[in-house]
Design a protein around this motif. Sequence first.
Motif, PDB file in Angstrom:
ATOM      1  N   THR A   4       0.851  -1.187   0.000  1.00 40.62           N
ATOM      2  CA  THR A   4       0.000   0.000   0.000  1.00 40.62           C
ATOM      3  C   THR A   4       0.887   1.238   0.000  1.00 40.62           C
ATOM      4  OG1 THR A   4      -1.756  -1.143   1.179  1.00 40.62           O
ATOM      5  CG2 THR A   4      -1.810   1.261   1.239  1.00 40.62           C
ATOM      6  N   THR A   6       0.909   5.462   0.194  1.00 46.02           N
ATOM      7  CA  THR A   6       0.174   6.669   0.575  1.00 46.02           C
ATOM      8  C   THR A   6       1.170   7.826   0.478  1.00 46.02           C
ATOM      9  OG1 THR A   6      -1.125   5.322   2.104  1.00 46.02           O
ATOM     10  CG2 THR A   6      -1.355   7.707   2.307  1.00 46.02           C
ATOM     11  N   THR A  12       3.189   9.735  -9.967  1.00 42.57           N
ATOM     12  CA  THR A  12       2.689   8.868 -11.022  1.00 42.57           C
ATOM     13  C   THR A  12       3.461   7.568 -10.952  1.00 42.57           C
ATOM     14  OG1 THR A  12       2.141  10.739 -12.435  1.00 42.57           O
ATOM     15  CG2 THR A  12       2.327   8.596 -13.504  1.00 42.57           C
ATOM     16  N   ARG A  53      -0.399   4.996 -13.307  1.00 43.46           N
ATOM     17  CA  ARG A  53      -1.476   5.470 -12.438  1.00 43.46           C
ATOM     18  C   ARG A  53      -1.042   6.727 -11.704  1.00 43.46           C
ATOM     19  NH1 ARG A  53      -1.085  -0.075 -11.737  1.00 43.46           N
ATOM     20  NH2 ARG A  53      -2.979  -1.240 -12.135  1.00 43.46           N
ATOM     21  N   ILE A  55      -1.426   9.051  -8.451  1.00 43.39           N
ATOM     22  CA  ILE A  55      -1.849   8.893  -7.057  1.00 43.39           C
ATOM     23  C   ILE A  55      -1.751  10.258  -6.399  1.00 43.39           C
ATOM     24  CG2 ILE A  55      -1.465   7.653  -4.889  1.00 43.39           C
ATOM     25  CD1 ILE A  55       0.054   5.529  -6.561  1.00 43.39           C
ATOM     26  N   GLU A  59      -3.674   9.880  -0.730  1.00 43.01           N
ATOM     27  CA  GLU A  59      -4.509   8.798  -1.262  1.00 43.01           C
ATOM     28  C   GLU A  59      -3.783   7.470  -1.056  1.00 43.01           C
ATOM     29  OE1 GLU A  59      -6.008   7.110  -5.615  1.00 43.01           O
ATOM     30  OE2 GLU A  59      -5.171   9.121  -5.480  1.00 43.01           O
ATOM     31  N   SER A  60      -4.478   6.476  -0.565  1.00 43.09           N
ATOM     32  CA  SER A  60      -3.898   5.140  -0.411  1.00 43.09           C
ATOM     33  C   SER A  60      -4.180   4.331  -1.662  1.00 43.09           C
ATOM     34  CB  SER A  60      -4.485   4.434   0.803  1.00 43.09           C
ATOM     35  OG  SER A  60      -3.973   5.011   1.972  1.00 43.09           O
ATOM     36  N   PHE A  61      -3.154   3.716  -2.174  1.00 40.61           N
ATOM     37  CA  PHE A  61      -3.277   2.878  -3.358  1.00 40.61           C
ATOM     38  C   PHE A  61      -2.645   1.535  -3.033  1.00 40.61           C
ATOM     39  CE2 PHE A  61      -1.673   1.142  -7.335  1.00 40.61           C
ATOM     40  CZ  PHE A  61      -2.847   1.134  -8.078  1.00 40.61           C
ATOM     41  N   THR A  62      -3.401   0.464  -3.193  1.00 38.93           N
ATOM     42  CA  THR A  62      -2.920  -0.872  -2.851  1.00 38.93           C
ATOM     43  C   THR A  62      -2.727  -1.705  -4.107  1.00 38.93           C
ATOM     44  OG1 THR A  62      -4.015  -0.802  -0.709  1.00 38.93           O
ATOM     45  CG2 THR A  62      -3.417  -2.980  -1.538  1.00 38.93           C
ATOM     46  N   ILE A  63      -1.572  -2.339  -4.163  1.00 44.20           N
ATOM     47  CA  ILE A  63      -1.261  -3.291  -5.228  1.00 44.20           C
ATOM     48  C   ILE A  63      -1.236  -4.660  -4.577  1.00 44.20           C
ATOM     49  CG2 ILE A  63       0.470  -4.029  -6.888  1.00 44.20           C
ATOM     50  CD1 ILE A  63       1.561  -1.100  -6.648  1.00 44.20           C
TER      51      ILE A  63
END
Length: 130
Positions: A4, A6, A12, A53, A55, A59-63
């Motif tokens: 994750t 953040t 990007t 992507r 971000i 913002e939390s972005f999970t892979i």
Amino acid sequence: VRVTLTPPVPVTMDGMQAVLVAREEVVHGVDSDPTVGRREIQRWTASRDRARRAIEPGESFTIEERILIPPDAPLTFAARENRLDWSVEVTIAISGWADWKSTFPVVVGPATALAPAGIVAIAEPLQSRS
């Protein structure tokens, strides 16, 4: 593997790669003047995502990627003078920044003894570099 992000600033993400690695360590001459030999014995690119992507800050972005262990892979092993360790090396490419890299230890064992899907138990990162 689940990572994750953040970020505190807009970034990007240009892609992610997960590499499954097996390393062997052998100690020679244990009683007198021991020497340690280390070598990588197997390396598989387990996952690669090149999607770009954006971000936003905070913002939390999970892979999340499932990594399949080859059926003929040697099992994790540790003894007094020898060991075989596995890890997953994750690299996330971020435009204009150094890639984020982290290594996660993995235990490879018989499917019947570990997780139902097979084989992998992942712990906290061994190292993180930014």
